[in-house]
Scaffold this active site. Sequence first.
Site, short mmCIF file in Angstrom:
data_model
loop_
_atom_site.label_atom_id
_atom_site.label_comp_id
_atom_site.label_asym_id
_atom_site.label_seq_id
_atom_site.Cartn_x
_atom_site.Cartn_y
_atom_site.Cartn_z
N GLY A 214 0.67 -1.45 0.38
CA GLY A 214 0.23 0.08 0.06
C GLY A 214 0.54 1.32 -0.13
CG ASP A 215 3.18 4.45 1.63
OD1 ASP A 215 3.34 4.92 0.69
OD2 ASP A 215 3.65 5.11 2.55
CG PHE A 216 6.68 -0.93 -3.20
CD1 PHE A 216 6.88 -1.65 -2.07
CD2 PHE A 216 7.39 -0.49 -4.87
CE1 PHE A 216 8.10 -2.66 -2.48
CE2 PHE A 216 8.11 -1.80 -5.11
CZ PHE A 216 9.38 -2.29 -4.02
#
Length: 356
Positions: A214-216
């Site tokens: 979700g936050d690469f």
Amino acid sequence: MAAKHVKPDFSQSQVSEIVKRLFRLTASKVHSLPSYDDQNFYVASTEGGEYVLKIMNSEDSKNTALIEMQTYAMTFLHQNGLPAQTAVPTTSGQLMSVEEMDCGYGCQKYLVRLLTYLPGTTICKVPLTPQILYETGKTAAKMDIILNKMEHPQLSVLQRENFIWSLSNMALLEPYVHLLDGDPLQEVVTSVIHHHKISVNPQRTNFRKCINHGDFNDLNVLVQPDENDGYRISGILDFGDMNDGYYIHELAITLMYMMIEHPEPVQVGGPVLAGWESVLPLNEAEKDCLYLLVLSRFCQSLLLARHSVSLHPENAEYLTITSKRGVFIVRQLWELGKEQVEKVWFQTAAQFSDSK
């Protein structure tokens, strides 16, 4: 997006005391690391190890099941060959501890974990060659495939229904659009939210489900030099935005953040897409929605950064890293249009894959 009163504010001496008391380690060096809602500290010990002490904000600290799940996911990725941190047990064998402290807003509880330190530099500090972009796309796809194999009694906590950073929840951004009053960008953001509603939402049933990191992003991916004068991915950080989502969401998020760091943002799509599809080819619905999903992530980032700056003006520099450049890229993507951008992404991806 923690409100100001829930963000921890521990000093370096308090960090040294926690490390000594909970882990029997003597800190020889402590310095703070960037963080959106929490507090992160680099800790070197006289015993020879390097660690990151992560102190969760008091709001997220209430959700111990979610933090437990995130900690397990990191270990699971590590066990399956991807470079993720693992939690160091306390002297009593726990992977996290609750610390009570008054950070200026009354006594509150904060979840504390000591994580292994991963060597490397953030990907935003190295030249984004087609090869490292390809590896980024490939790693993101592998990561979600591995995460989707997890079995854990707390797995259901990842079904975060009103999680504002989920690309399934674009309608939750509408109350924040007023933050752009007077800004020409407001019209673009409003249009993206509308098109997401009418074009992406109806196709979601054809997206393949998975668990998203979700936050690469460009600050959560570490790289180290490889033997071919390039770079390899050496670390995946920050699992705080993990949620039950879709493979195409992870690709859109990865693409968006890599565009932020590139002098020619639209050109990023080809190699990232080629790397992703070398592991997991897209279906037609996913292909059709990629452009709008990338734009949607930009809109999330721009609006929520504006909101966070109003809560934490002292962190304005860190909070607006993405949004400053993002404004220019959103305009560029919107003006070029879906057909033109997709043509560049998919044709370049095909050429890149043929050359492999």
